[in-house]
Design a protein around this motif. Structure first.
Motif, PDB file in Angstrom:
ATOM      1  N   TYR A  79      13.518 -10.528 -47.603  1.00  0.00           N
ATOM      2  CA  TYR A  79      13.469  -9.707 -46.399  1.00  0.00           C
ATOM      3  C   TYR A  79      12.884  -8.359 -46.804  1.00  0.00           C
ATOM      4  N   LEU A  80      11.944  -7.863 -46.014  1.00  0.00           N
ATOM      5  CA  LEU A  80      11.264  -6.615 -46.343  1.00  0.00           C
ATOM      6  C   LEU A  80      11.443  -5.614 -45.210  1.00  0.00           C
ATOM      7  N   ILE A  81      11.749  -4.379 -45.581  1.00  0.00           N
ATOM      8  CA  ILE A  81      11.808  -3.278 -44.618  1.00  0.00           C
ATOM      9  C   ILE A  81      10.879  -2.183 -45.118  1.00  0.00           C
ATOM     10  N   PHE A  82       9.827  -1.899 -44.356  1.00  0.00           N
ATOM     11  CA  PHE A  82       8.883  -0.842 -44.712  1.00  0.00           C
ATOM     12  C   PHE A  82       9.183   0.410 -43.888  1.00  0.00           C
ATOM     13  N   LEU A  83       9.102   1.556 -44.532  1.00  0.00           N
ATOM     14  CA  LEU A  83       9.214   2.851 -43.861  1.00  0.00           C
ATOM     15  C   LEU A  83       7.871   3.544 -44.000  1.00  0.00           C
ATOM     16  N   THR A  84       7.235   3.846 -42.884  1.00  0.00           N
ATOM     17  CA  THR A  84       5.949   4.516 -42.950  1.00  0.00           C
ATOM     18  C   THR A  84       5.946   5.759 -42.077  1.00  0.00           C
ATOM     19  N   ASN A  85       5.540   6.892 -42.665  1.00  0.00           N
ATOM     20  CA  ASN A  85       5.499   8.167 -41.943  1.00  0.00           C
ATOM     21  C   ASN A  85       4.346   8.242 -40.955  1.00  0.00           C
ATOM     22  N   ALA A  86       3.241   7.603 -41.300  1.00  0.00           N
ATOM     23  CA  ALA A  86       2.008   7.768 -40.525  1.00  0.00           C
ATOM     24  C   ALA A  86       1.650   6.496 -39.763  1.00  0.00           C
ATOM     25  N   LYS A  87       0.705   6.631 -38.852  1.00  0.00           N
ATOM     26  CA  LYS A  87       0.207   5.476 -38.121  1.00  0.00           C
ATOM     27  C   LYS A  87      -0.492   4.507 -39.074  1.00  0.00           C
ATOM     28  N   ALA A  88      -0.445   3.235 -38.720  1.00  0.00           N
ATOM     29  CA  ALA A  88      -1.113   2.231 -39.555  1.00  0.00           C
ATOM     30  C   ALA A  88      -1.451   1.006 -38.711  1.00  0.00           C
ATOM     31  N   SER A  89      -2.431   0.243 -39.170  1.00  0.00           N
ATOM     32  CA  SER A  89      -2.768  -1.043 -38.563  1.00  0.00           C
ATOM     33  C   SER A  89      -2.380  -2.139 -39.543  1.00  0.00           C
ATOM     34  N   VAL A  90      -1.648  -3.133 -39.042  1.00  0.00           N
ATOM     35  CA  VAL A  90      -1.209  -4.216 -39.913  1.00  0.00           C
ATOM     36  C   VAL A  90      -1.485  -5.559 -39.248  1.00  0.00           C
ATOM     37  N   SER A  91      -1.512  -6.582 -40.072  1.00  0.00           N
ATOM     38  CA  SER A  91      -1.614  -7.956 -39.585  1.00  0.00           C
ATOM     39  C   SER A  91      -0.409  -8.726 -40.116  1.00  0.00           C
ATOM     40  N   ILE A  92       0.317  -9.379 -39.208  1.00  0.00           N
ATOM     41  CA  ILE A  92       1.470 -10.191 -39.587  1.00  0.00           C
ATOM     42  C   ILE A  92       1.185 -11.618 -39.169  1.00  0.00           C
ATOM     43  N   ASN A  93       1.101 -12.497 -40.158  1.00  0.00           N
ATOM     44  CA  ASN A  93       0.723 -13.892 -39.889  1.00  0.00           C
ATOM     45  C   ASN A  93      -0.562 -13.960 -39.066  1.00  0.00           C
ATOM     46  N   PHE A  94      -1.507 -13.072 -39.411  1.00  0.00           N
ATOM     47  CA  PHE A  94      -2.856 -13.038 -38.845  1.00  0.00           C
ATOM     48  C   PHE A  94      -2.917 -12.486 -37.415  1.00  0.00           C
ATOM     49  N   SER A  95      -1.807 -11.917 -36.912  1.00  0.00           N
ATOM     50  CA  SER A  95      -1.828 -11.224 -35.626  1.00  0.00           C
ATOM     51  C   SER A  95      -1.760  -9.726 -35.892  1.00  0.00           C
ATOM     52  N   SER A  96      -2.619  -8.946 -35.241  1.00  0.00           N
ATOM     53  CA  SER A  96      -2.737  -7.521 -35.544  1.00  0.00           C
ATOM     54  C   SER A  96      -1.819  -6.669 -34.666  1.00  0.00           C
ATOM     55  N   PHE A  97      -1.291  -5.586 -35.275  1.00  0.00           N
ATOM     56  CA  PHE A  97      -0.409  -4.655 -34.579  1.00  0.00           C
ATOM     57  C   PHE A  97      -0.725  -3.234 -35.022  1.00  0.00           C
TER      58      PHE A  97
END
Length: 274
Positions: free
Chosen positions: A21-39
């Motif tokens: 299980y992963l929990i990321f903390l990010t201060n800034a805006k970001a673009s990510v892909s989770i299982n090939f769907s973008s957010f």
């Protein structure tokens, strides 16, 4: 196992695909892909991933990123669901975003908790592990409360789009037996193309992806929360045989069902039910 990584160099570690299980903390805006769907992640967000979800960082600002990772043997979210209702809210929810944007106050509070946890991560004694579990539970409780408040804001949109609720109900009822988009489109009196556009507008994800993710989510639950043989799991999910199920699962998850079970483990919930 619990581990904290800070100031991660995303240019060197853009992809994550791990049995934790992963929990990321990010201060800034970001673009990510989770299982090939973008957010798009807003600033001051927590991102929650279940074991063997594929995460790719596509675009990010040069800001610190923390990652808190833990194994299901260290903290079983299903076993502790009465204390913190995070399963299906923070983790394992295919219908809504996997991240929680937070106000500065709460985000800073969680950052401080993670920093405190670092003092105990390397210790192996039971007292330190107990403290770490308590801190982790506190993070999950705060995030669950924030996610619940966010869901209340989304609820009016759901009520306005009855089709959104109807599709969820239908998918939850039929995903084991029916995996074709045309089956669901027919129920709504639409062709597959029009139906796909409508569902993608509502969820941001196509119905074909949602169907596959729902099947995979159920397979993961069965592998982790039961001691059933893989052959039985395949049959329970209406696959013609174990080998077809294994190919389907590996294509979607990146590891075979047996590898998933070996790495993620069998939950204490399954062991206590024996």
């Amino acid at each position: 196992m619990i581990k904290i990584e800070e100031n991660i160099n995303l240019s060197k570690h853009k992809k994550w695909h791990e049995p934790y299980y992963l929990i990321f903390l990010t201060n800034a805006k970001a673009s990510v892909s989770i299982n090939f769907s973008s957010f798009e992640l807003p600033a001051n967000s927590l991102l929650f991933l279940s074991p063997y979800q594929l995460l790719s960082w596509e675009n990010w600002e040069n800001q610190p990123v923390f990652c808190l990772k833990f194994h299901g043997d260290f903290y079983c979210i299903e076993y502790h669901k009465k204390e913190v209702a995070c399963n299906g809210l923070l983790f394992n929810n295919i219908y809504f975003q996997a991240f929680v944007p937070m106000e500065n106050q709460f985000f800073s509070e969680i950052q401080n908790i993670v920093k405190k946890m670092k003092n105990y991560v390397d210790a192996q004694d039971e007292f330190s592990l107990s403290i770490l579990r308590t801190y982790l539970q506190l993070i999950l409780a705060i995030a669950s409360k924030e996610k619940s408040e966010l869901m209340k804001k989304i609820e009016p949109k759901i009520k306005e789009n009855q089709e959104l609720k109807d599709f969820q109900k239908l998918l939850e009822k039929e995903f084991i037996e029916n995996r074709s988009v045309s089956f669901y489109a027919e129920k709504f009196g639409l062709n597959a193309s029009s139906f796909s556009k409508k569902i993608k507008n509502l969820y941001g994800i196509s119905p074909s992806v949602l169907i596959r993710e729902r099947v995979v989510l159920e397979a993961k639950k069965m592998l982790h929360l039961t001691q059933n043989p893989i052959k039985k799991i395949a049959l329970d999910l209406s696959f013609s045989d174990e080998f077809y199920f294994s190919r389907y699962f590996k294509k979607e998850v990146g590891v075979s069902p047996q590898q998933f079970r070996d790495k993620v483990g069998i939950s204490i919930v399954a062991k206590k039910s024996m």
